[in-house]
Design a protein around this motif. Structure first.
Motif, PDB file in Angstrom:
ATOM      1  N   THR B 201      13.691   2.407  -4.755  1.00  0.00           N
ATOM      2  CA  THR B 201      12.667   2.158  -4.725  1.00  0.00           C
ATOM      3  C   THR B 201      12.041   2.388  -3.132  1.00  0.00           C
ATOM      4  OG1 THR B 201      12.237   0.434  -5.686  1.00  0.00           O
ATOM      5  CG2 THR B 201      10.075   0.837  -4.679  1.00  0.00           C
ATOM      6  N   VAL B 202      10.869   3.693  -2.742  1.00  0.00           N
ATOM      7  CA  VAL B 202      11.314   4.233  -1.407  1.00  0.00           C
ATOM      8  C   VAL B 202       9.447   4.134  -0.919  1.00  0.00           C
ATOM      9  CG1 VAL B 202      13.212   5.613  -0.760  1.00  0.00           C
ATOM     10  CG2 VAL B 202      10.647   6.686  -1.488  1.00  0.00           C
ATOM     11  N   TRP B 203       8.967   3.733   0.059  1.00  0.00           N
ATOM     12  CA  TRP B 203       7.137   3.405   0.357  1.00  0.00           C
ATOM     13  C   TRP B 203       7.225   4.378   1.754  1.00  0.00           C
ATOM     14  CZ3 TRP B 203      10.414  -0.577  -1.250  1.00  0.00           C
ATOM     15  CH2 TRP B 203       9.866  -1.376  -1.469  1.00  0.00           C
ATOM     16  N   ALA B 204       6.542   5.948   1.241  1.00  0.00           N
ATOM     17  CA  ALA B 204       6.971   6.830   1.787  1.00  0.00           C
ATOM     18  C   ALA B 204       5.762   7.500   1.995  1.00  0.00           C
ATOM     19  CB  ALA B 204       7.974   7.865   1.379  1.00  0.00           C
ATOM     20  N   ALA B 205       5.505   8.130   3.678  1.00  0.00           N
ATOM     21  CA  ALA B 205       4.097   8.207   3.699  1.00  0.00           C
ATOM     22  C   ALA B 205       4.496  10.039   3.713  1.00  0.00           C
ATOM     23  CB  ALA B 205       4.291   8.766   5.538  1.00  0.00           C
ATOM     24  N   ALA B 206       4.394   9.748   2.445  1.00  0.00           N
ATOM     25  CA  ALA B 206       4.634  11.830   1.138  1.00  0.00           C
ATOM     26  C   ALA B 206       3.742  12.098   0.716  1.00  0.00           C
ATOM     27  CB  ALA B 206       5.457  11.326   0.768  1.00  0.00           C
ATOM     28  N   GLN B 207       3.246  13.569   1.181  1.00  0.00           N
ATOM     29  CA  GLN B 207       2.237  14.566   0.822  1.00  0.00           C
ATOM     30  C   GLN B 207       2.506  14.977  -0.537  1.00  0.00           C
ATOM     31  OE1 GLN B 207       1.864  17.006   4.190  1.00  0.00           O
ATOM     32  NE2 GLN B 207       0.209  18.278   2.621  1.00  0.00           N
ATOM     33  N   ALA B 208       3.457  14.912  -1.273  1.00  0.00           N
ATOM     34  CA  ALA B 208       4.040  15.181  -2.481  1.00  0.00           C
ATOM     35  C   ALA B 208       5.451  13.968  -2.964  1.00  0.00           C
ATOM     36  CB  ALA B 208       4.624  16.884  -2.474  1.00  0.00           C
ATOM     37  N   PRO B 209       4.981  13.281  -3.077  1.00  0.00           N
ATOM     38  CA  PRO B 209       5.113  11.750  -4.555  1.00  0.00           C
ATOM     39  C   PRO B 209       6.439  12.615  -5.095  1.00  0.00           C
ATOM     40  CG  PRO B 209       3.227  11.135  -3.224  1.00  0.00           C
ATOM     41  CD  PRO B 209       3.412  12.504  -3.280  1.00  0.00           C
ATOM     42  N   TYR B 210       6.250  13.100  -6.075  1.00  0.00           N
ATOM     43  CA  TYR B 210       6.970  13.661  -6.866  1.00  0.00           C
ATOM     44  C   TYR B 210       7.850  14.494  -6.638  1.00  0.00           C
ATOM     45  CZ  TYR B 210       4.870  11.069 -10.803  1.00  0.00           C
ATOM     46  OH  TYR B 210       4.548  10.236 -11.357  1.00  0.00           O
ATOM     47  N   VAL B 211       7.399  15.429  -5.288  1.00  0.00           N
ATOM     48  CA  VAL B 211       8.564  16.533  -5.402  1.00  0.00           C
ATOM     49  C   VAL B 211       9.453  15.352  -3.791  1.00  0.00           C
ATOM     50  CG1 VAL B 211       8.531  18.458  -3.507  1.00  0.00           C
ATOM     51  CG2 VAL B 211       7.233  18.264  -4.979  1.00  0.00           C
ATOM     52  N   LEU B 212       9.486  14.703  -3.546  1.00  0.00           N
ATOM     53  CA  LEU B 212      10.450  13.747  -2.645  1.00  0.00           C
ATOM     54  C   LEU B 212      11.062  13.015  -3.808  1.00  0.00           C
ATOM     55  CD1 LEU B 212      10.598  12.030  -0.276  1.00  0.00           C
ATOM     56  CD2 LEU B 212       9.232  10.155  -0.505  1.00  0.00           C
ATOM     57  N   ARG B 213      10.649  11.986  -4.967  1.00  0.00           N
ATOM     58  CA  ARG B 213      11.344  11.700  -5.836  1.00  0.00           C
ATOM     59  C   ARG B 213      12.380  12.362  -6.470  1.00  0.00           C
ATOM     60  NH1 ARG B 213       9.492   9.842 -12.140  1.00  0.00           N
ATOM     61  NH2 ARG B 213       9.251  11.475 -12.541  1.00  0.00           N
ATOM     62  N   SER B 214      12.185  14.101  -6.622  1.00  0.00           N
ATOM     63  CA  SER B 214      13.320  14.567  -7.306  1.00  0.00           C
ATOM     64  C   SER B 214      14.034  15.291  -6.452  1.00  0.00           C
ATOM     65  CB  SER B 214      11.787  15.892  -7.841  1.00  0.00           C
ATOM     66  OG  SER B 214      12.907  17.324  -7.338  1.00  0.00           O
ATOM     67  N   ASN B 215      13.577  14.954  -5.588  1.00  0.00           N
ATOM     68  CA  ASN B 215      14.129  16.124  -4.281  1.00  0.00           C
ATOM     69  C   ASN B 215      15.319  14.778  -3.735  1.00  0.00           C
ATOM     70  OD1 ASN B 215      13.618  17.836  -3.833  1.00  0.00           O
ATOM     71  ND2 ASN B 215      13.372  17.619  -2.271  1.00  0.00           N
ATOM     72  N   ILE B 230       6.239   4.537  -3.792  1.00  0.00           N
ATOM     73  CA  ILE B 230       5.251   3.991  -3.826  1.00  0.00           C
ATOM     74  C   ILE B 230       4.170   5.072  -2.574  1.00  0.00           C
ATOM     75  CG2 ILE B 230       4.016   2.332  -3.292  1.00  0.00           C
ATOM     76  CD1 ILE B 230       6.594   0.829  -4.313  1.00  0.00           C
ATOM     77  N   LYS B 231       3.529   5.846  -2.794  1.00  0.00           N
ATOM     78  CA  LYS B 231       2.676   6.124  -1.883  1.00  0.00           C
ATOM     79  C   LYS B 231       1.135   5.882  -0.830  1.00  0.00           C
ATOM     80  CE  LYS B 231      -0.518   8.014  -0.695  1.00  0.00           C
ATOM     81  NZ  LYS B 231      -1.752   8.206  -0.069  1.00  0.00           N
ATOM     82  N   PRO B 232       1.669   4.635   0.114  1.00  0.00           N
ATOM     83  CA  PRO B 232       0.113   3.956   0.184  1.00  0.00           C
ATOM     84  C   PRO B 232      -0.169   4.681   1.244  1.00  0.00           C
ATOM     85  CG  PRO B 232       2.674   3.331   1.344  1.00  0.00           C
ATOM     86  CD  PRO B 232       3.538   3.976   0.869  1.00  0.00           C
ATOM     87  N   HIS B 233      -0.841   4.282   2.131  1.00  0.00           N
ATOM     88  CA  HIS B 233      -2.197   5.059   3.223  1.00  0.00           C
ATOM     89  C   HIS B 233      -1.083   5.628   4.028  1.00  0.00           C
ATOM     90  CE1 HIS B 233      -6.066   3.535   2.749  1.00  0.00           C
ATOM     91  NE2 HIS B 233      -5.628   2.132   2.482  1.00  0.00           N
ATOM     92  N   LEU B 234      -1.338   6.582   3.682  1.00  0.00           N
ATOM     93  CA  LEU B 234      -0.763   7.717   5.159  1.00  0.00           C
ATOM     94  C   LEU B 234      -1.962   8.444   6.345  1.00  0.00           C
ATOM     95  CD1 LEU B 234       0.842  10.928   3.456  1.00  0.00           C
ATOM     96  CD2 LEU B 234       0.004  10.890   5.395  1.00  0.00           C
ATOM     97  N   GLY B 235      -1.277   8.533   6.780  1.00  0.00           N
ATOM     98  CA  GLY B 235      -1.777   8.463   8.674  1.00  0.00           C
ATOM     99  C   GLY B 235      -1.533  10.024   9.106  1.00  0.00           C
ATOM    100  N   GLY B 236      -1.995  10.902   7.691  1.00  0.00           N
ATOM    101  CA  GLY B 236      -2.306  12.494   8.029  1.00  0.00           C
ATOM    102  C   GLY B 236      -0.714  13.235   7.960  1.00  0.00           C
ATOM    103  N   GLY B 237      -0.978  14.048   6.906  1.00  0.00           N
ATOM    104  CA  GLY B 237      -0.153  14.650   7.094  1.00  0.00           C
ATOM    105  C   GLY B 237       0.191  16.275   7.660  1.00  0.00           C
ATOM    106  N   PHE B 238      -1.198  17.514   6.994  1.00  0.00           N
ATOM    107  CA  PHE B 238      -1.413  18.399   7.797  1.00  0.00           C
ATOM    108  C   PHE B 238      -0.405  19.142   7.044  1.00  0.00           C
ATOM    109  CE2 PHE B 238      -3.675  15.584  10.727  1.00  0.00           C
ATOM    110  CZ  PHE B 238      -4.466  15.559   9.638  1.00  0.00           C
ATOM    111  N   GLY B 239       0.061  19.253   6.318  1.00  0.00           N
ATOM    112  CA  GLY B 239       1.096  19.493   5.765  1.00  0.00           C
ATOM    113  C   GLY B 239       2.538  19.570   6.393  1.00  0.00           C
TER     114      GLY B 239
END
Lengths: 169, 759
Positions: B201-215, B230-239
């Motif tokens: 299980t990861v809590w991650a600042a992820a812009q693409a949680p499903y991509v992170l899961r797969s990788n 699990i992607k909680p509040h995220l403090g900005g991504g911009f790519g």
């Protein structure tokens, strides 16, 4: 080496044990569990970790917890009183002044410190105090607008109260 | 148009705004449990070298160190394209991860890094993309001779013939330096591996949680369902938070190794030097026009500095070529796009994603052509502007388009004509335009999906895999679902993004979420409505067609007295065994994955268009530029949330101003010198113009949810050229390389004045 530190945070006294080199930011987040204060850089450049020490905004990543002894520490968690939000909190939400929200606690505390000492700031004065709080999402205009809106509405409330008391006389 | 809508089109506060103001909003690092370990990545000090040996024994013996890993500890798949999340045999940039530690405190983790001994054999390195393409340059990847990571060669129409027939041709060089995302929250991941279930299980600042899961699953040798993101509040991504990085895999490996939760919050220095940057690009742009200023042909050779690895380079190079085709009529076009490998840190996705560089080049050059022909810059744009129904030379169809109207509106809002007439007094006004995808079909495999669940008390839960980065996509998606179902925004709770329970979405990039996930939400809302109306029709013994849900009321045609609130209808209309009511919406855009080699493919369901006008003041003694005001007019179809759109406009202008005037990543032999907010200068509240005026216009797009189009990345594409064009108008110097620093302006003014004296 851990030492015992007494800190007054949001009006409550905390007896804590922490290493002498721990920053106020680390102690707030890791020891006290107040995670509303954010770490954006750890070197005093972004303002995300802003808290108030005796009403003055500081970067808590640059303050040793030890040096905050004997001072009133206010974090974002201490702004709402008995569940009633501070006007700045409501204004930030309503004016779209938050996007990712990571800089928001710091900005609100900078804004509060300003309004506490200068209830009628000009737009430039608001921009001046926010210049230590970096934000990549909002372009700052809406946070500035939110702070000015609170200043205006409090002024209105004050002047209405004044008028009312004048009438009574 | 939006008058008929109850929720869409309203300037509503973000659904998650209040907790962001109280400190209650939890970001990934805030989930750190008391027994958690702190992780750090050891990074390469060399721009290029072979790893001969890594000795971790001293680090492992340090009190408080619980685990040390290297690239050799990676399980399962170790490579993503040409890159390993943790280097094994070779390093190719300063900052590449080679080992990682987990310890009981950050200080101990930091100390442990110093105790890891890595033996390197230095290799020759190259840092300039044009030099990297020369025959004798050091080779960075054996598989890619000549350091040519990518070469796209597109050809549409008859470019040579059209150039020969052109009235006027310009051939200019433009360049943009590397820019950083500058999100306030550093990259963060907290990983907890559970050995009994073999699940991570990861809590991650992820812009693409499903991509992170797969990788993560691939790299850990686990089935995808054994990884929960699990992607909680995220403090900005911009790519910048859309890929797997060394710290992500390290957190997972170290948690498995130690049996404890492991947190990695990378340092600001690492964010700048060891994640991704905007592709630095050089544009050799040749454009021909006829006597009326209409574009006849264009050839562009781009040399992009890809840095050490591919990352999302294909998309960036594709987009850079693609965004030279719109928003103007272009019948003949040839593109030679090169992405060179260098020993700089890696170039990837950043707001606009290939767009800002190409719009800077084409919008600057269009002004130069207008000046050559003695035309007004707004006029030359109007003459070339595409319209609804236009099909580009590479077969992209423009569905709706209010581009000309956006130019006219911006011109009218700013008093353009009067201000243009008043040139060269240190104050200037300039225009820049854009077109952008409402999401791109780069990943056609699975459909964006939204689930709605209605519980017995009438509560509505919305689940989506789309990652809200702060831009407010949860609010936009919920507004669309609320409109489709007939309830209010506050009736819907958006669930915490958890891949165990939230349906698939590929991620938040290419300004796709409003269009792609918005449509899924619209379908989910409509499906929920259908289910509810069918059940209520049965209960009330009417036909479903006689029932309607709108504005959180259920009405029966012809019987206003039998109308009731939505909640009441749910509570009385359904037997208890029929809960929860579940509805799913999944949307197929019908778009075609672009052909990288030919440049053909309907990449997006709809293009947005826009125009921006900057007014600047240039101090001719110091070269300082002050942006006085900014006007942005944007065709985004139906604006779903005007408050959120204004926020996007303001943020884009801030980011675009930074790229235009102050921001640049500077390296010395691959080592990042601008690795702090002090040295990397992002705009502050004092730098912003006192006035930003923005308007939206345009008709509802047939593809968009309730007619909406993109309102994200386009807005940053035309900011820098508008400023560059305003500077030219103010002081008569044309700077073709970003950022436009005071030094460059002073040097250009000096040259201009010297030339004037010679005459």
């Amino acid at each position: 080496m851990e030492i015992s530190i007494e800190l007054k945070i949001n009006g409550r006294i905390h007896q804590l044990h922490a290493a002498a080199n721990r920053t106020l930011l680390e102690v707030l987040r890791e020891t006290v569990g107040l995670t509303g204060t954010k770490k954006g850089c750890g070197t005093g450049e972004c303002g995300a970790c802003t808290v108030l020490l005796d009403g003055v905004p500081v970067n808590s990543c640059l303050v040793l917890a030890l040096d905050a002894r004997g001072k009133e520490i206010t974090t974002i968690e201490g702004l709402a009183v008995n569940g009633v939000l501070h006007p700045l909190q409501k204004a930030f939400a309503e004016h779209g002044a938050t996007q990712c929200g990571f800089c928001t606690p710091g900005m609100i505390l900078s804004g509060k410190a300003l309004l506490d000492r200068n209830p009628k700031p000009t737009e430039m004065e608001v921009r001046q105090v926010l210049s230590g709080n970096l934000c990549r999402c909002t372009g700052y205009l809406k946070p500035v607008e939110a702070i000015l809106a609170v200043s205006r509405s409090e002024r209105d409330t004050l002047s209405t109260a004044k008028e009312a008391s004048n009438l009574e006389r | 148009m939006s008058d008929n809508f109850k929720v869409v089109g309203k300037p509503l506060a973000k659904v998650d705004a209040l907790p962001q103001t109280t400190g209650e909003a939890k970001y990934a690092a805030d989930f750190m449990p008391g027994n958690g370990l702190f992780g750090r990545v050891l990074r390469s000090p060399l721009p290029h070298g072979k790893i001969l040996n890594i000795d971790t024994r001293r680090a492992e013996r340090l009190t408080g160190v619980k685990g040390v890993i290297t690239g050799r500890d990676t399980l399962g798949v170790t490579r993503y394209g040409d890159e390993m999340p943790i280097a094994v045999e070779r390093v190719r940039y300063v900052g590449e991860g080679v080992a990682a530690v987990a310890a009981t405190s950050e200080d101990i983790a930091e100390e442990a890094l110093d105790l890891i001994e890595v033996e390197y054999e230095p290799l020759p390195a190259v840092f300039d993309p044009e030099q990297a393409l020369l025959p004798d340059a050091p080779q960075i990847h054996e598989e890619w001779p000549g350091n040519v990571g990518l070469h796209f060669k597109w050809d549409f129409g008859d470019v040579d013939k059209a150039f020969a027939a052109s009235h006027h041709i310009r051939d200019d060089r433009f360049s943009c330096e590397g820019v950083s995302h500058g999100m306030l929250e550093p990259h963060t991941i907290l990983a907890q591996y559970d050995s009994s279930s073999d699940r991570l299980t990861v809590w991650a600042a992820a812009q693409a949680p499903y991509v992170l899961r797969s990788n993560l699953a691939m790299s850990m040798g686990l089935p995808e369902t054994h990884v929960r993101v699990i992607k909680p509040h995220l403090g900005g991504g911009f790519g910048g938070k859309g890929e797997i990085f060394a710290h992500d895999l390290s957190a997972a490996l170290l948690s498995k190794k130690t049996g404890l939760p492991v947190l990695f919050v990378i340092t600001r220095e690492e964010v700048f030097g060891a994640t991704r940057q905007r592709h630095p690009m050089i544009h050799y742009l040749k454009t021909g026009v006829d006597k009326q200023g209409r574009i006849t042909a264009r050839y562009c050779k781009i040399i992009a500095d890809g840095g050490a690895y591919l990352s999302m380079g294909k998309v960036a190079l594709h987009n850079a070529g693609q965004f030279l085709i719109l928003p103007y009529h272009l019948p003949n076009y040839r593109y030679d796009g090169f992405r060179a490998y260098t020993n700089n840190s890696v170039s990837g996705a950043l707001r606009g994603f290939g767009g800002p560089q190409s719009f800077f080049a084409q919008e600057s050059q269009l002004d130069m052509i207008a000046a050559d022909l003695g035309m007004d810059p707004a006029e030359i744009r109007l003459r070339n502007a595409v319209k609804k129904g236009y099909v580009t030379c590479n077969q992209q169809r423009v569905t709706t388009c209010a581009f000309s109207e956006s130019i006219e509106k911006a011109v009218q809002m700013t008093g353009w004509k009067t201000k243009r007439a008043d040139a060269g007094q240190g104050r200037g006004i300039g225009i820049g335009c854009n077109a952008f995808y409402s999401g791109a079909a780069f990943v056609p495999r699975k459909l964006p999906t939204v689930d709605l669940e209605i519980q017995a008390d009438g509560a509505i839960i919305l689940r989506t895999g789309a990652s809200d980065l702060g831009q407010g996509s949860n609010t936009i998606i919920a507004q669309v679902a609320a409109e489709a179902l007939g309830v209010h925004l506050e009736d819907i709770t958006v669930a915490l993004l958890d891949t165990d329970v939230c349906p698939f979405d590929i991620g938040s990039f290419s300004s796709r979420v409003s269009m792609f996930v918005g449509n899924a939400a619209r379908l989910a809302g409509a499906e929920a409505k259908r289910i509810i109306l069918e059940a209520l029709a049965e209960k009330f013994e009417v036909s479903p067609a006689e029932l309607s849900i709108s504005d959180r009321r259920v009405e029966i045609t012809g019987c206003p007295e039998r109308g009731m609130s939505f909640k009441e209808a749910i509570q009385t209309g359904f037997a208890s065994d029929r809960f929860p009511i579940a509805a799913r919406g999944a949307w197929n855009s019908g778009c075609i994955h672009p052909n990288w080699e030919t440049g053909i493919g309907q990449v997006t369901p709809a293009y947005s268009f826009g125009s921006q006008i900057a007014e600047v003041e240039v101090d001719q003694g110091t070269g300082q530029v002050r942006v006085l005001s900014f006007t942005a007019v944007h065709d985004c179809g139906t604006p779903i949330n005007p408050l959120a759109i204004e926020g996007q406009v303001h943020g884009s202008i801030a980011g675009g101003m930074g790229q235009a005037l102050t921001e640049r990543l500077v390296r010395d032999r691959g080592s990042m010198l601008t690795s702090s907010f002090l040295t990397y200068s992002m705009p502050t509240s004092l730098d912003m113009p006192m006035e930003i005026n923005s308007e939206t216009l345009g008709e509802p797009d047939p593809a968009g949810p309730f007619g909406a189009k993109e309102s994200g990345e386009s807005l940053q594409c035309s900011t820098a050229p508008a400023i560059a064009n305003a500077i030219y108008h103010a002081v008569g110097v044309r700077i073709t390389d970003l950022p436009i620093t005071p030094e460059k302006i002073l040097a250009a003014l000096e040259k201009k004045n010297a030339q004037a004296r010679e005459k």
